[in-house]
Design a protein around this motif. Sequence first.
Motif, PDB file in Angstrom:
ATOM      1  N   GLY A  29      43.981  71.432  19.923  1.00 41.02           N
ATOM      2  CA  GLY A  29      44.628  72.709  20.181  1.00 41.02           C
ATOM      3  C   GLY A  29      43.830  73.569  21.137  1.00 41.02           C
ATOM      4  O   GLY A  29      42.619  73.735  20.992  1.00 41.02           O
ATOM      5  N   THR A  30      44.508  74.120  22.124  1.00 40.39           N
ATOM      6  CA  THR A  30      43.874  74.991  23.105  1.00 40.39           C
ATOM      7  C   THR A  30      44.926  75.909  23.705  1.00 40.39           C
ATOM      8  O   THR A  30      46.113  75.571  23.721  1.00 40.39           O
ATOM      9  CB  THR A  30      43.202  74.156  24.224  1.00 40.39           C
ATOM     10  N   ARG A  31      44.497  77.058  24.176  1.00 41.19           N
ATOM     11  CA  ARG A  31      45.457  77.976  24.796  1.00 41.19           C
ATOM     12  C   ARG A  31      45.931  77.472  26.153  1.00 41.19           C
ATOM     13  O   ARG A  31      46.969  77.920  26.653  1.00 41.19           O
ATOM     14  CB  ARG A  31      44.821  79.363  24.947  1.00 41.19           C
ATOM     15  N   HIS A  32      45.169  76.560  26.755  1.00 42.58           N
ATOM     16  CA  HIS A  32      45.527  76.073  28.099  1.00 42.58           C
ATOM     17  C   HIS A  32      45.484  74.547  28.125  1.00 42.58           C
ATOM     18  O   HIS A  32      44.581  73.941  28.728  1.00 42.58           O
ATOM     19  CB  HIS A  32      44.568  76.652  29.143  1.00 42.58           C
ATOM     20  N   PRO A  33      46.446  73.892  27.473  1.00 41.08           N
ATOM     21  CA  PRO A  33      46.398  72.434  27.374  1.00 41.08           C
ATOM     22  C   PRO A  33      46.577  71.723  28.711  1.00 41.08           C
ATOM     23  O   PRO A  33      46.099  70.605  28.887  1.00 41.08           O
ATOM     24  CB  PRO A  33      47.556  72.105  26.421  1.00 41.08           C
ATOM     25  N   GLN A  34      47.238  72.380  29.674  1.00 38.77           N
ATOM     26  CA  GLN A  34      47.504  71.709  30.952  1.00 38.77           C
ATOM     27  C   GLN A  34      46.210  71.387  31.698  1.00 38.77           C
ATOM     28  O   GLN A  34      46.090  70.361  32.353  1.00 38.77           O
ATOM     29  CB  GLN A  34      48.410  72.571  31.850  1.00 38.77           C
ATOM     30  N   GLY A  35      45.209  72.269  31.594  1.00 34.42           N
ATOM     31  CA  GLY A  35      43.978  72.046  32.338  1.00 34.42           C
ATOM     32  C   GLY A  35      42.877  71.399  31.518  1.00 34.42           C
ATOM     33  O   GLY A  35      41.753  71.239  32.002  1.00 34.42           O
ATOM     34  N   ALA A  36      43.190  71.000  30.292  1.00 38.72           N
ATOM     35  CA  ALA A  36      42.158  70.459  29.404  1.00 38.72           C
ATOM     36  C   ALA A  36      42.062  68.942  29.551  1.00 38.72           C
ATOM     37  O   ALA A  36      43.041  68.266  29.858  1.00 38.72           O
ATOM     38  CB  ALA A  36      42.472  70.817  27.957  1.00 38.72           C
ATOM     39  N   SER A  37      40.870  68.432  29.317  1.00 35.42           N
ATOM     40  CA  SER A  37      40.631  66.989  29.378  1.00 35.42           C
ATOM     41  C   SER A  37      40.066  66.524  28.039  1.00 35.42           C
ATOM     42  O   SER A  37      39.041  67.041  27.578  1.00 35.42           O
ATOM     43  CB  SER A  37      39.649  66.666  30.501  1.00 35.42           C
ATOM     44  N   PHE A  38      40.739  65.556  27.426  1.00 35.10           N
ATOM     45  CA  PHE A  38      40.315  65.039  26.128  1.00 35.10           C
ATOM     46  C   PHE A  38      40.253  63.516  26.178  1.00 35.10           C
ATOM     47  O   PHE A  38      40.871  62.888  27.035  1.00 35.10           O
ATOM     48  CB  PHE A  38      41.288  65.483  25.030  1.00 35.10           C
ATOM     49  N   PRO A  39      39.526  62.898  25.245  1.00 34.08           N
ATOM     50  CA  PRO A  39      39.441  61.438  25.225  1.00 34.08           C
ATOM     51  C   PRO A  39      40.811  60.804  24.982  1.00 34.08           C
ATOM     52  O   PRO A  39      41.692  61.418  24.380  1.00 34.08           O
ATOM     53  CB  PRO A  39      38.490  61.150  24.048  1.00 34.08           C
ATOM     54  N   PRO A  40      40.987  59.566  25.443  1.00 33.54           N
ATOM     55  CA  PRO A  40      42.244  58.857  25.170  1.00 33.54           C
ATOM     56  C   PRO A  40      42.517  58.797  23.673  1.00 33.54           C
ATOM     57  O   PRO A  40      41.618  58.540  22.879  1.00 33.54           O
ATOM     58  CB  PRO A  40      41.980  57.458  25.741  1.00 33.54           C
TER      59      PRO A  40
END
Length: 282
Positions: A29-40
Amino acid sequence: MILVTAATGNVGRELVPQLLSAGQQVRAGTRHPQGASFPPGAHAVHFDFGDEASVREAATGAQGVYLIVPETVDTETLARALSVMKEAGVERVVLQSGFGAEQGDNPLGEAEDAVRASGLNWTVLRPNWFMQNYNQMFRRGVRDRHEFAEPAGDHRTSFIDTRDIAAAAVIVLTQPGHDAREYDLTGPHSTDRHAVAAALSSALGHTITYRPVDDDGFVDFLVSTGESDEEEARGIASIYPPIRADDTAPTTTDLHTLTGSTGHTIEDFAQHYQQDWLMADG
């Protein structure tokens, strides 16, 4: 399914991959998911305490939530978000509070009260000051000036690595026996800032200096290094009194109880994140 709020923050970025490694399904969860990078394997979702629709959508289908509450979120907003989570089927919430938050009136203590009153199964983790402050909040000062400044005098703190907080969180989120429990998490040693500077010096191969300052000097340092604006720096300065009162000096065994590990030392931390102080901005 576990929802991790503030998933791009210091603890969230360590917790998401550790949960995935433990075989869990994860929503980040984040306020800006479009610019976030998470593990596969992690699914980025929009989460904002002030947006009930985002809370409901992120929480629906999640059995557990790792909850990090920004200081800007008031108690009423938090209580409503917790109610929405319960309505969405969440069963357990683990709140990341702070070392000593149970003493006196403060936003984290109020967040703990809200979680206890939520009707959800709850656990509270109270980590001490993060080692990662030094490769985040003080990164530019260490890199560009070979120093950091804090209004902490020679007082000691049992700093904890956020990797260890995440390891404790995985346990309480995925294993039974932790409902209505509170854990005070510290690193293995209580050190002053001169010892932190020595660890950084050893890792980087040149002298890093700790400079004790008053609140004004601290604000000047953060602003002049470009790490903060004045308003934010004043807010950070306001949370140093417990350090000067030696409230952050004690160590506990709670991390070992949960994980079987005493945690990373400040020397481990400095060696592991060495490249962070060598990188240019951007």
